[in-house]
Design a protein around this motif. Structure first.
Motif, PDB file in Angstrom:
ATOM      1  N   PHE A 155      -4.568   8.890  13.949  1.00 60.02           N
ATOM      2  CA  PHE A 155      -3.381   9.637  13.545  1.00 60.02           C
ATOM      3  C   PHE A 155      -2.403   9.911  14.686  1.00 60.02           C
ATOM      4  O   PHE A 155      -2.032  11.057  14.936  1.00 60.02           O
ATOM      5  CB  PHE A 155      -3.769  10.946  12.828  1.00 60.02           C
ATOM      6  N   CYS A 156      -2.002   8.883  15.386  1.00 65.93           N
ATOM      7  CA  CYS A 156      -0.884   9.030  16.315  1.00 65.93           C
ATOM      8  C   CYS A 156       0.301   9.481  15.467  1.00 65.93           C
ATOM      9  O   CYS A 156       0.471   9.010  14.326  1.00 65.93           O
ATOM     10  CB  CYS A 156      -0.575   7.704  17.011  1.00 65.93           C
ATOM     11  N   THR A 157       1.109  10.385  16.008  1.00 66.24           N
ATOM     12  CA  THR A 157       2.076  11.076  15.132  1.00 66.24           C
ATOM     13  C   THR A 157       3.212  10.183  14.627  1.00 66.24           C
ATOM     14  O   THR A 157       3.941  10.564  13.720  1.00 66.24           O
ATOM     15  CB  THR A 157       2.683  12.297  15.854  1.00 66.24           C
ATOM     16  N   TYR A 158       3.369   8.988  15.229  1.00 63.04           N
ATOM     17  CA  TYR A 158       4.465   8.094  14.820  1.00 63.04           C
ATOM     18  C   TYR A 158       4.000   7.033  13.824  1.00 63.04           C
ATOM     19  O   TYR A 158       4.803   6.281  13.291  1.00 63.04           O
ATOM     20  CB  TYR A 158       5.034   7.367  16.063  1.00 63.04           C
ATOM     21  N   CYS A 159       2.702   6.916  13.571  1.00 62.85           N
ATOM     22  CA  CYS A 159       2.147   5.676  13.019  1.00 62.85           C
ATOM     23  C   CYS A 159       1.712   5.780  11.554  1.00 62.85           C
ATOM     24  O   CYS A 159       1.082   6.760  11.147  1.00 62.85           O
ATOM     25  CB  CYS A 159       0.955   5.264  13.878  1.00 62.85           C
ATOM     26  N   VAL A 160       2.004   4.727  10.785  1.00 67.36           N
ATOM     27  CA  VAL A 160       1.645   4.704   9.357  1.00 67.36           C
ATOM     28  C   VAL A 160       0.257   4.109   9.087  1.00 67.36           C
ATOM     29  O   VAL A 160      -0.251   4.210   7.963  1.00 67.36           O
ATOM     30  CB  VAL A 160       2.652   3.872   8.511  1.00 67.36           C
ATOM     31  N   VAL A 161      -0.333   3.483  10.103  1.00 67.81           N
ATOM     32  CA  VAL A 161      -1.576   2.732   9.851  1.00 67.81           C
ATOM     33  C   VAL A 161      -2.677   3.570   9.183  1.00 67.81           C
ATOM     34  O   VAL A 161      -3.298   3.108   8.220  1.00 67.81           O
ATOM     35  CB  VAL A 161      -2.084   2.038  11.142  1.00 67.81           C
ATOM     36  N   PRO A 162      -2.945   4.809   9.642  1.00 65.68           N
ATOM     37  CA  PRO A 162      -4.014   5.566   8.971  1.00 65.68           C
ATOM     38  C   PRO A 162      -3.745   5.767   7.478  1.00 65.68           C
ATOM     39  O   PRO A 162      -4.672   5.941   6.693  1.00 65.68           O
ATOM     40  CB  PRO A 162      -4.024   6.903   9.717  1.00 65.68           C
ATOM     41  N   TYR A 163      -2.472   5.742   7.077  1.00 65.89           N
ATOM     42  CA  TYR A 163      -2.126   5.931   5.658  1.00 65.89           C
ATOM     43  C   TYR A 163      -2.168   4.610   4.888  1.00 65.89           C
ATOM     44  O   TYR A 163      -2.524   4.584   3.718  1.00 65.89           O
ATOM     45  CB  TYR A 163      -0.739   6.571   5.534  1.00 65.89           C
ATOM     46  N   THR A 164      -1.772   3.504   5.543  1.00 72.84           N
ATOM     47  CA  THR A 164      -1.709   2.237   4.796  1.00 72.84           C
ATOM     48  C   THR A 164      -3.021   1.458   4.854  1.00 72.84           C
ATOM     49  O   THR A 164      -3.327   0.687   3.952  1.00 72.84           O
ATOM     50  CB  THR A 164      -0.586   1.320   5.318  1.00 72.84           C
ATOM     51  N   ARG A 165      -3.772   1.616   5.928  1.00 75.14           N
ATOM     52  CA  ARG A 165      -5.010   0.842   6.060  1.00 75.14           C
ATOM     53  C   ARG A 165      -6.252   1.704   5.855  1.00 75.14           C
ATOM     54  O   ARG A 165      -7.374   1.198   5.899  1.00 75.14           O
ATOM     55  CB  ARG A 165      -5.075   0.168   7.438  1.00 75.14           C
ATOM     56  N   GLY A 169       6.777  10.322   6.157  1.00 80.57           N
ATOM     57  CA  GLY A 169       5.446  10.909   5.974  1.00 80.57           C
ATOM     58  C   GLY A 169       4.674  11.111   7.261  1.00 80.57           C
ATOM     59  O   GLY A 169       3.629  11.755   7.261  1.00 80.57           O
ATOM     60  N   THR A 170       5.165  10.568   8.385  1.00 81.10           N
ATOM     61  CA  THR A 170       4.443  10.786   9.651  1.00 81.10           C
ATOM     62  C   THR A 170       4.992  12.042  10.332  1.00 81.10           C
ATOM     63  O   THR A 170       6.182  12.357  10.178  1.00 81.10           O
ATOM     64  CB  THR A 170       4.606   9.580  10.602  1.00 81.10           C
ATOM     65  N   PRO A 171       4.148  12.762  11.098  1.00 84.59           N
ATOM     66  CA  PRO A 171       4.634  14.005  11.718  1.00 84.59           C
ATOM     67  C   PRO A 171       5.843  13.797  12.630  1.00 84.59           C
ATOM     68  O   PRO A 171       6.754  14.624  12.651  1.00 84.59           O
ATOM     69  CB  PRO A 171       3.423  14.482  12.543  1.00 84.59           C
ATOM     70  N   ALA A 172       5.896  12.689  13.361  1.00 86.45           N
ATOM     71  CA  ALA A 172       6.988  12.514  14.325  1.00 86.45           C
ATOM     72  C   ALA A 172       8.347  12.385  13.640  1.00 86.45           C
ATOM     73  O   ALA A 172       9.377  12.730  14.226  1.00 86.45           O
ATOM     74  CB  ALA A 172       6.727  11.281  15.195  1.00 86.45           C
ATOM     75  N   GLN A 201       0.833  -1.209   0.000  1.00 89.31           N
ATOM     76  CA  GLN A 201       0.000   0.000   0.000  1.00 89.31           C
ATOM     77  C   GLN A 201       0.860   1.247   0.000  1.00 89.31           C
ATOM     78  O   GLN A 201       0.593   2.205  -0.719  1.00 89.31           O
ATOM     79  CB  GLN A 201      -0.917  -0.009   1.238  1.00 89.31           C
ATOM     80  N   ALA A 202       1.912   1.249   0.825  1.00 91.91           N
ATOM     81  CA  ALA A 202       2.717   2.460   1.010  1.00 91.91           C
ATOM     82  C   ALA A 202       3.633   2.718  -0.179  1.00 91.91           C
ATOM     83  O   ALA A 202       3.877   3.860  -0.544  1.00 91.91           O
ATOM     84  CB  ALA A 202       3.540   2.338   2.290  1.00 91.91           C
TER      85      ALA A 202
END
Ligand code: SAM
Ligand code: SF4
Length: 445
Positions: A162-172, A345-348, A89-90
């Motif tokens: 959208f936890c600032t470290y996490c890719v899940v909202p973008y990939t899933r 791509g994540t804010p953190a 996905q990413a």
């Protein structure tokens, strides 16, 4: 890409979370429906699906080393390779540019189209599908056939937190809940196919919402109550929960539904309120502890589990010490802990104060030592209890079996048993990762 014949055998290799394990099982069912057989143990498969994880850098890089290994081992006849899951996905088509041996790239919301993609790959056309339709996938999957005694059922996907470290909202993608009626039907089919325990899965499983048959809104506790009515289903679990989505109903369910196992996985990530805020977690250390207290009031023997990240950008030694304090306050039965991994791509990833690798290593070691101490203490405190153990597989020694206690501990027993049995066992000795049990009598169904 060259043309080739339809592969005769396949292997699906799943990395990462339990949701990937579920997706991997569903892909295997799709491939079997297409007439491709699972490769035998030790046999090279003609089609390999790498069902990948993107959550940390190490997990994401694994796919490329696996592709290299497959190509080398295949020599003149390399297998057809499909990359599925969150790396697909990413990174999309970039994967085929970086690894030309890959014939298909299919995202976690599009894998129901894998059979058509295989036909295209056979014709020599590379295929990428990373669409994110909300709910088309589940309707297009074949029925469940044979499953293990402990089966997974994905009820919710995606994340809006959208936890600032996490890719899940973008990939899933965004949070979606599968309809209750579909889930009940799938649970029923899982039980018919051999499941005695079902674990309901979601990135934030307790954000699940739906309707009962009369159209009234229900939450995860309502779904658990409905599934618990299946007579041949003996145990229900759910994972992973988010502290912000805990409801009074879910807490009460633990005191009221005997089939709901006394186990809760509730990630906290850090014991420092400043770090939690920078992570965009919506809870504080104190509100998290209060939530756990309420679960314990409803179900005093509940086993608690969590997730932790050490070395989030800017985490000071004093803030890490607050995480250790929280661990002491909770007394986890089990937990997962990770070094922070900057994800593009994540804010953190763009925050100041990235923590040096050696500091993260040291913190992770100290955290895992504390968590390990609590896990051993929890296991030792279980010795002497008699409980039902669900037998999941044979052990390494002849006559030995391996199963799970209600608190999700691995338990070894010796004696007369079969996979899928629910047996009454006295827990006799405890190690850090498993217990030895003595068989009493076959548990009443
Ligand atoms: N939705 C769940 C929650 O927030 O509680 C967790 C799902 S996530 C797939 C599983 C765990 O991976 C998280 O709880 C977190 O501890 C860890 N994780 C996620 N992103 C990470 C990162 N960038 N670096 C290290 N660990 C990470
Ligand atoms: Fe990732 Fe946070 Fe969503 Fe969990 S809640 S999946 S950690 S963004």
């Amino acid at each position: 890409m060259r043309q080739r014949e339809l592969p005769r055998t396949f292997r699906v290799k799943s990395f990462g979370c339990q949701m990937n394990v579920y997706d991997g099982e569903r892909m295997a069912e799709l491939l079997a429906d297409k007439g491709i057989a699972p490769a035998l143990e030790g046999e090279d498969a003609e089609l390999v699906v790498l069902n990948t994880c993107h959550i940390r850098e190490k997990a994401a890089e694994k796919v490329y080393s696996d592709i290299g290994r497959l190509v080398k081992a295949g020599g003149d006849h390399p297998p057809m390779i499909a990359v599925a899951g969150c790396v697909a996905q990413a990174e999309g088509e970039e994967i085929m540019a970086r690894a030309p041996a890959v014939g298909m790239v299919v995202g976690p919301q599009a894998y129901h189209r894998l059979p058509e993609m295989i036909d295209r790959a056979v014709r020599g056309e590379g295929a990428t599908d990373t669409d994110m339709p909300a709910d088309a996938k589940f309707a297009a999957l074949p029925a469940r056939r044979r499953v293990a005694p402990s089966a997974f059922l994905t009820v919710q996907e995606g994340c809006d937190k959208f936890c600032t470290y996490c890719v899940v909202p973008y990939t899933r993608g965004a949070e979606i809940s599968r309809p209750a009626a579909d889930l009940l039907a799938e649970a029923e089919r899982l039980v018919t196919a051999g499941a005695r325990e079902i674990t309901l899965l979601g990135q934030n499983v307790n954000a699940w919402s739906g309707e009962d048959p009369k159209g009234r809104p229900i939450g995860l506790d309502g779904l658990i109550r409905a599934i618990a009515k299946l007579p041949d289903l003996k145990r229900i679990r759910y994972t992973t929960s988010h502290p912000a989505d805990v409801t009074d109903g879910l807490i009460a369910a633990h005191g009221e539904i005997a089939k709901l196992m006394p186990y809760l996985h509730l990630p906290v990530q850090s014991g420092s309120d400043r770090v939690l805020k920078a992570m965009n977690r919506s809870h504080s250390a104190e509100s998290y502890l209060r939530t756990l207290e309420r679960f314990r009031e409803a179900r005093p023997d509940i086993a608690l589990s969590g997730d932790f990240i050490v070395g989030f950008p800017g985490e000071s030694e004093a803030e890490f010490a607050q995480t250790l304090q929280l661990v002491e306050a909770v007394g986890y039965a089990h937990a997962f802990s990770f070094k922070y991994s900057a994800r593009p791509g994540t804010p953190a990833a763009a925050m100041d104060g990235q923590v040096p690798a050696e500091v993260m290593d040291d913190r992770l070691q100290r955290l895992q030592a504390a968590l390990g101490r609590h896990q051993l203490a929890f296991n030792r405190a279980s010795v002497g209890k008699t409980c039902a153990v669900l037998i999941e597989r044979k052990g390494k020694k002849p006559g030995q079996w391996l199963g799970k206690s209600p608190w999700l501990q691995s338990v070894h027993i010796e004696g007369e048993a079969a996979i899928g049995d629910l047996l009454e066992v006295e827990l006799a000795a405890a190690g850090p990762n498993s217990l030895a049990g003595e068989l009493r009598v076959r548990a009443a169904a």
